[in-house]
Design a protein around this motif. Structure first.
Motif, PDB file in Angstrom:
ATOM      1  N   ASP A  58       0.854  -1.186   0.000  1.00  0.00           N
ATOM      2  CA  ASP A  58       0.000   0.000   0.000  1.00  0.00           C
ATOM      3  C   ASP A  58       0.895   1.244   0.000  1.00  0.00           C
ATOM      4  O   ASP A  58       1.748   1.375   0.878  1.00  0.00           O
ATOM      5  N   PRO A  59       0.712   2.174  -0.930  1.00  0.00           N
ATOM      6  CA  PRO A  59       1.549   3.384  -0.894  1.00  0.00           C
ATOM      7  C   PRO A  59       1.263   4.263   0.314  1.00  0.00           C
ATOM      8  O   PRO A  59       2.078   5.107   0.678  1.00  0.00           O
ATOM      9  N   ALA A  60       0.094   4.064   0.952  1.00  0.00           N
ATOM     10  CA  ALA A  60      -0.250   4.759   2.203  1.00  0.00           C
ATOM     11  C   ALA A  60      -0.091   6.272   2.088  1.00  0.00           C
ATOM     12  O   ALA A  60       0.498   6.920   2.942  1.00  0.00           O
ATOM     13  N   ASP A  61      -0.637   6.852   1.020  1.00  0.00           N
ATOM     14  CA  ASP A  61      -0.403   8.269   0.749  1.00  0.00           C
ATOM     15  C   ASP A  61      -1.002   9.184   1.809  1.00  0.00           C
ATOM     16  O   ASP A  61      -0.376  10.164   2.206  1.00  0.00           O
ATOM     17  N   TYR A  62      -2.253   8.888   2.249  1.00  0.00           N
ATOM     18  CA  TYR A  62      -2.836   9.725   3.304  1.00  0.00           C
ATOM     19  C   TYR A  62      -1.945   9.684   4.546  1.00  0.00           C
ATOM     20  O   TYR A  62      -1.565  10.710   5.119  1.00  0.00           O
ATOM     21  N   LEU A  63      -1.639   8.459   4.944  1.00  0.00           N
ATOM     22  CA  LEU A  63      -0.841   8.255   6.152  1.00  0.00           C
ATOM     23  C   LEU A  63       0.502   8.973   6.055  1.00  0.00           C
ATOM     24  O   LEU A  63       0.939   9.662   6.979  1.00  0.00           O
ATOM     25  N   ARG A  64       1.150   8.840   4.928  1.00  0.00           N
ATOM     26  CA  ARG A  64       2.479   9.425   4.770  1.00  0.00           C
ATOM     27  C   ARG A  64       2.405  10.951   4.757  1.00  0.00           C
ATOM     28  O   ARG A  64       3.283  11.627   5.307  1.00  0.00           O
ATOM     29  N   THR A  65       1.354  11.494   4.126  1.00  0.00           N
ATOM     30  CA  THR A  65       1.232  12.956   4.122  1.00  0.00           C
ATOM     31  C   THR A  65       0.885  13.457   5.516  1.00  0.00           C
ATOM     32  O   THR A  65       1.374  14.505   5.960  1.00  0.00           O
ATOM     33  N   HIS A  66       0.011  12.714   6.207  1.00  0.00           N
ATOM     34  CA  HIS A  66      -0.333  13.059   7.592  1.00  0.00           C
ATOM     35  C   HIS A  66       0.951  13.095   8.447  1.00  0.00           C
ATOM     36  O   HIS A  66       1.226  14.087   9.132  1.00  0.00           O
ATOM     37  N   GLU A  67       1.730  12.031   8.387  1.00  0.00           N
ATOM     38  CA  GLU A  67       2.938  11.972   9.229  1.00  0.00           C
ATOM     39  C   GLU A  67       3.979  12.995   8.786  1.00  0.00           C
ATOM     40  O   GLU A  67       4.649  13.609   9.617  1.00  0.00           O
ATOM     41  N   LEU A  68       4.101  13.192   7.473  1.00  0.00           N
ATOM     42  CA  LEU A  68       5.049  14.204   6.982  1.00  0.00           C
ATOM     43  C   LEU A  68       4.658  15.593   7.482  1.00  0.00           C
ATOM     44  O   LEU A  68       5.506  16.395   7.876  1.00  0.00           O
ATOM     45  N   ASN A  69       3.345  15.879   7.507  1.00  0.00           N
ATOM     46  CA  ASN A  69       2.892  17.179   7.997  1.00  0.00           C
ATOM     47  C   ASN A  69       3.291  17.405   9.448  1.00  0.00           C
ATOM     48  O   ASN A  69       3.535  18.542   9.881  1.00  0.00           O
ATOM     49  N   HIS A  70       3.388  16.327  10.213  1.00  0.00           N
ATOM     50  CA  HIS A  70       3.801  16.467  11.622  1.00  0.00           C
ATOM     51  C   HIS A  70       5.229  17.006  11.750  1.00  0.00           C
ATOM     52  O   HIS A  70       5.624  17.442  12.836  1.00  0.00           O
ATOM     53  N   GLN A  71       6.007  16.981  10.688  1.00  0.00           N
ATOM     54  CA  GLN A  71       7.330  17.618  10.773  1.00  0.00           C
ATOM     55  C   GLN A  71       7.171  19.125  10.984  1.00  0.00           C
ATOM     56  O   GLN A  71       7.954  19.736  11.709  1.00  0.00           O
ATOM     57  N   TRP A  72       6.144  19.705  10.355  1.00  0.00           N
ATOM     58  CA  TRP A  72       5.850  21.127  10.573  1.00  0.00           C
ATOM     59  C   TRP A  72       5.068  21.304  11.881  1.00  0.00           C
ATOM     60  O   TRP A  72       5.436  22.108  12.722  1.00  0.00           O
ATOM     61  N   PHE A  73       3.958  20.537  11.989  1.00  0.00           N
ATOM     62  CA  PHE A  73       3.041  20.701  13.129  1.00  0.00           C
ATOM     63  C   PHE A  73       3.142  19.479  14.042  1.00  0.00           C
ATOM     64  O   PHE A  73       2.528  18.448  13.792  1.00  0.00           O
TER      65      PHE A  73
END
Ligand SMILES: [Zn+2]
Length: 469
Positions: A301-316
């Motif tokens: 699964d490319p898990a795009d939602y999950l990865r974008t969610h977690e990547l956003n946590h680098q900012w927030f």
């Protein structure tokens, strides 16, 4: 093509499992204020952590040195530490008396005056045991381990630290392991040393302050794969060596996700980013500069939602850190807002309605979340959905009210003003008012503190209710 809500819903549930535990512990931390305040009257500045993994043993020898500044007179102070046996404590190089009290290590130094900088070094052995209730952070594999944050109070099971989300510090973490394995931590790999006895020590540095719960440490048959990414960011993925070729294509999706977020929020806040894809079973989570998602998940699964969610946590979350549980929506709401936005656009490329459709789905579940878990900025101790869903809806309502361009300026202002620091709900509202030039306090407070889901500006046809399955 309609958005794939069935897939999105599955993802929400997966994350709910992680966050329910996380916020539960944040609540516990808030309730722990009864302990003598004087023992916490210091500001953590830098941690130097070293751990040694040996194949076939659950015990790891560790040394942690904390540099800190006393913010009050410190006749005695405490570090949080559970799961280890301490053999020695020194303060400024002199042996200090110490006593374990539950998950606190009480240290009596030669008295420290307010404002004094000091250094405390703890030698210990930590045992990788999750205890009878299986609430510990350890995820074992055949030869190695990773850490899974059961809650926001994880890393004090691994090394002594001040387990306060708002007291951020820089880190140096060294992991020693047999040469056939790789020691991993988040941050930049700065040194690899061969040691006697066929061991290798790898040292990682976090030059930006990190919240104490935001780390990852692991050992296993992993490869570090480093390549240049967008906008000068170094991409450093950590994958099972045997699966490196198989995962290469899905890991390459990080570049688009990074570009998409920097286009909206400004520069990525750190120098390195990557995915850690451990063997075994582990819930997805972010640590500063590194998102952990099981290799078995990414393989299918490319898990795009999950990865974008977690990547956003680098900012927030990592760079701009919530002060406490009430402010946790600033991390989870943002991560869900941008994760939903990105995922909606993938589902319906080029459609301006895709994001609105994704938000409408959230709108319809919001009242149920508020009833069960409380308002996004006043959540009950065991919560997670309300911060994520209600927080994202508050941001969407703000964007609907002030317009997309002004909203982006608010977001970029917040990201730069509170970079490497902490942000409260009041801080966010202040910036929204200043940047928009209008008073949006009432709007945001209704969304963040209200027991009822407010009407969504611009979408009078949206009705709170149970989402269609
Ligand atoms: Zn999250």
């Amino acid at each position: 093509m309609a958005p794939n809500f069935a897939a999105v819903k599955t993802t929400y549930r997966m994350i709910a499992i992680v966050v329910v535990g996380a916020t539960a512990a944040l609540g516990a931390a808030a309730g722990a204020d009864a302990r003598p305040a004087v023992t916490d009257a210091y500001d953590a500045l830098h941690y130097d952590v070293s751990l040694e993994y040996r194949s076939g043993s659950k015990d790891m020898a560790g040394t942690t040195t904390l540099k800190a500044r006393a913010t009050g007179a410190l006749p005695r102070f405490a570090l949080d530490f559970g799961g280890g046996r301490v053999s020695q404590v020194t303060v400024n190089g002199r042996p200090a008396r110490f006593q374990a009290s539950g998950e606190r290590l009480l240290v009596t130094p030669k008295p420290l005056a307010r404002g004094a900088e000091f250094s405390v070094t703890v030698d210990y052995v930590v045992t990788r045991s999750n205890g009878p209730d299986n609430r510990g952070p350890w995820r074992e594999i055949d030869d190695g381990f990773a850490i899974s944050p059961q809650n926001h109070q994880t890393m004090h099971h691994v090394y002594p630290c001040k387990n306060d989300i708002a007291d951020k510090a820089t880190y140096t973490i060294s992991v020693t392991a047999p040469a056939h394995l790789t020691g991993v931590a988040n941050g930049d790999l700065t040194q690899t040393r061969q040691l006697p006895g066929g061991r290798t020590a790898r040292t990682y540095r976090m030059v930006h302050p990190m919240p104490a719960h935001d780390g990852q440490i692991a050992v296993g048959p992993y490869s570090l794969i480093t390549r240049p990414g967008p906008d000068g960011v170094t991409i450093r993925d950590v994958v099972p060596t045997a699966q490196a070729d198989q995962l290469e294509k899905t890991l390459a999706r990080t570049d688009d996700q990074l570009r998409w977020q920097t286009a909206r929020l400004g520069a990525y806040p750190f120098g390195t980013y990557g995915i850690f894809a451990p063997l075994g079973t582990i819930s997805p989570f972010e640590s500063q500069t590194m998102t952990t998602i099981a290799a078995s998940t990414l393989a299918s699964d490319p898990a795009d939602y999950l990865r974008t969610h977690e990547l956003n946590h680098q900012w927030f979350g990592a760079s701009v850190t919530p002060v406490n549980l009430d402010d946790d929506w600033t991390a989870e709401g943002h991560a869900h807002f941008y994760g939903t936005w990105y995922d909606s656009e993938l589902s319906q490329p080029g459609s301006p309605d895709a994001f609105a459709a994704g938000m409408r789905f959230n709108y319809e579940m919001d009242q149920e979340n508020r009833d069960r878990e409380g308002a996004p900025a006043r959540p009950k101790p065991v919560s997670g959905q309300t911060q994520r869903v209600g927080g994202a809806l508050a941001l969407y309502a703000l964007r609907q009210t002030v317009g997309a361009q002004t909203f982006e300026r608010i977001e970029r202002t917040v990201v730069s003003r509170f970079k490497d620091g902490v942000m409260s709900t009041a801080d966010y509202i202040t910036v929204a008012n200043q940047v928009s030039g209008r008073d949006v306090s009432g709007l945001l407070k209704d969304w963040l503190y209200g027991t009822k889901t407010p009407p969504m500006p611009g979408h009078p046809d949206w009705k709170p209710g149970t989402p269609a399955s």
